[in-house]
Design a protein around this motif. Sequence first.
Motif, mmCIF file in Angstrom:
data_model
loop_
_atom_site.group_PDB
_atom_site.id
_atom_site.type_symbol
_atom_site.label_atom_id
_atom_site.label_comp_id
_atom_site.label_asym_id
_atom_site.label_seq_id
_atom_site.Cartn_x
_atom_site.Cartn_y
_atom_site.Cartn_z
ATOM 1 N N LEU A 6 10.319 3.142 -0.099
ATOM 2 C CA LEU A 6 9.676 2.891 1.328
ATOM 3 C C LEU A 6 9.636 5.028 2.070
ATOM 4 C CD1 LEU A 6 7.619 0.057 1.465
ATOM 5 C CD2 LEU A 6 7.106 1.808 -0.035
ATOM 6 N N TYR A 35 1.643 -2.780 -4.675
ATOM 7 C CA TYR A 35 0.271 -2.294 -3.855
ATOM 8 C C TYR A 35 0.771 -1.323 -3.196
ATOM 9 C CZ TYR A 35 -3.664 -1.695 -0.460
ATOM 10 O OH TYR A 35 -4.719 -0.858 -0.111
ATOM 11 N N GLU A 36 1.405 -0.932 -2.194
ATOM 12 C CA GLU A 36 1.755 0.211 -1.432
ATOM 13 C C GLU A 36 2.445 1.309 -2.227
ATOM 14 O OE1 GLU A 36 4.380 0.574 2.697
ATOM 15 O OE2 GLU A 36 4.733 -1.132 1.694
ATOM 16 N N HIS A 40 0.849 4.808 -3.064
ATOM 17 C CA HIS A 40 2.182 6.226 -3.080
ATOM 18 C C HIS A 40 1.710 7.424 -4.312
ATOM 19 C CE1 HIS A 40 4.333 6.221 0.844
ATOM 20 N NE2 HIS A 40 4.476 4.740 0.408
ATOM 21 N N ASP A 68 -9.436 -2.488 2.563
ATOM 22 C CA ASP A 68 -8.120 -1.503 3.225
ATOM 23 C C ASP A 68 -9.951 0.148 3.108
ATOM 24 O OD1 ASP A 68 -6.457 0.121 3.952
ATOM 25 O OD2 ASP A 68 -5.239 -0.267 1.756
#
Length: 98
Positions: A6, A35-36, A40, A68
């Motif tokens: 990340l 999800y993250e 990206h 979100d």
Amino acid sequence: MSEDLLEQLETWHEEDEYERIVEAVTEIPAEERNYELVGHLGRALNNLERYEEAVQQFLTVAEEGAEDPLWHYRIGLAYYYLEQYDDAEREFTRADEL
């Protein structure tokens, strides 16, 4: 998924190395992307002007992105550049509401 990955993705984003982000995330099988990671990937695809691919990626996590504002903004941006203005307006409005 490691914090190191990340951090690396964020560094590449800051350095405008969007292609490297796409390569790194797509090496991970789709069913293992969280999800993250999809966020990206979608952001990098937007920055590479690959808007249709970005929308496809964002839609894979639509349920998680429902509340979100950043998800709504990013998919709205892709819709805008695809000239899907009604969809873009809906997403920007929802981002603003959140």
